[in-house]
Write an enzyme that holds these catalytic residues in place. Structure first.
Site, PDB file in Angstrom:
ATOM      1  CE1 TYR A 151      -4.636  -1.966   5.244  1.00  0.00           C
ATOM      2  CE2 TYR A 151      -3.569   0.109   4.707  1.00  0.00           C
ATOM      3  CZ  TYR A 151      -4.143  -1.077   4.307  1.00  0.00           C
ATOM      4  OH  TYR A 151      -4.222  -1.384   2.967  1.00  0.00           O
ATOM      5  CB  SER A 190      -0.880  -0.004   1.260  1.00  0.00           C
ATOM      6  OG  SER A 190      -1.537   1.238   1.439  1.00  0.00           O
TER       7      SER A 190
END
Length: 254
Positions: A158, A145
């Site tokens: 996260y 990501s």
């Protein structure tokens, strides 16, 4: 040159592929001739995704297992290898998100994030690599990501998981490249997916994103397919341990 990107007859397992990015990537690999194996925990949803592929005339298979359960992963991989054939491409896509201020972040959600995003990638990567090593070839693509590099309020855990996946990709390369495997990662920016639906529906966030991203918009999941095909194909035969950002320029712009 176009033959370098063909994946004809190669079995490609994509975890978390009953919807969203994983489903789009499975479709993209199938369009280049791969045989997609669709993975998910929900049997009905996974079977429905497989049926959608088959209606297109694509030979697809279900693989129902939970990436957070090591025994389930190992049994699922063994079943694919025994009943479908050798896994030549693995995309570790299964992942979850949870948003709340860090000072209020529940311990159980921290653990859930790491179990899915990090342990799931390790369990599945290891189980598949053990077969690939014996064959002297294989492609593993981990989904990272932009949060592998950046942080935003409310998603620090996260961010930690995606940073771990990026370094795990490097570690997999360091250990397994000598056996003929290529292990790389894709780092998506902000894409319209079920995982991001709350953000997509927030006009203030969309306005911020459009201003912050040089491309000035959300990404479409189909725009990740080219990167996945490149990393899954022989065109990337000497690319190893690399994380390819597909983010509209957000990680290079202040």
């Amino acid at each position: 040159m176009s033959d370098m990107f063909r994946l004809d007859g190669k079995i490609a397992l994509v975890t978390g592929s009953s919807q969203g990015i994983g489903n789009a990537l499975a479709q993209g690999l199938a369009d280049q001739g791969a045989i997609p194996v669709i993975n998910g925990r929900d049997a009905a949803r996974t079977e429905a995704a497989v049926e959608a592929f088959r209606k297109q005339g694509i030979k697809a298979w279900p693989a129902i297992f939970d990436v957070t359960d090591r025994a389930s992963v190992e049994a699922g991989i063994a079943k694919i290898e025994d009943e479908i054939g050798p896994i030549e491409i693995l995309i570790n896509n299964a992942g979850i998100q949870y948003r709340t201020p860090l000072e209020d972040f529940p311990a159980e959600q921290w653990q859930r994030l790491f179990d899915t995003n990090v342990s799931g990638t390790f369990y599945t990567g290891q189980a598949v690599a053990r077969h690939m090593i014996g064959r002297g070839r294989g492609k593993i693509i981990n989904i990272c990501s932009v949060q592998s590099e950046l942080a935003r309020p409310g998603i620090a855990p996260y961010t930690a998981t995606k940073g771990a996946v990026r370094n795990l990709t490097r570690g997999m390369c360091t250990d397994w490249a000598k056996y003929g495997l290529q292990i790389n990662a894709i780092a998506p920016g902000y894409f319209e997916t079920p995982l991001n639906q709350a953000l997509v529906d927030d006009p203030a966030f969309t306005a911020w994103l459009e201003k912050r991203t040089p491309a000035g918009r959300w990404g479409n999941v189909e725009e990740l397919i080219g990167a996945a095909v490149f990393l899954a194909s022989s065109a990337s035969s000497f690319v190893n341990g690399h994380t390819l950002a597909v983010d509209g320029g957000i990680t290079v712009s202040v």
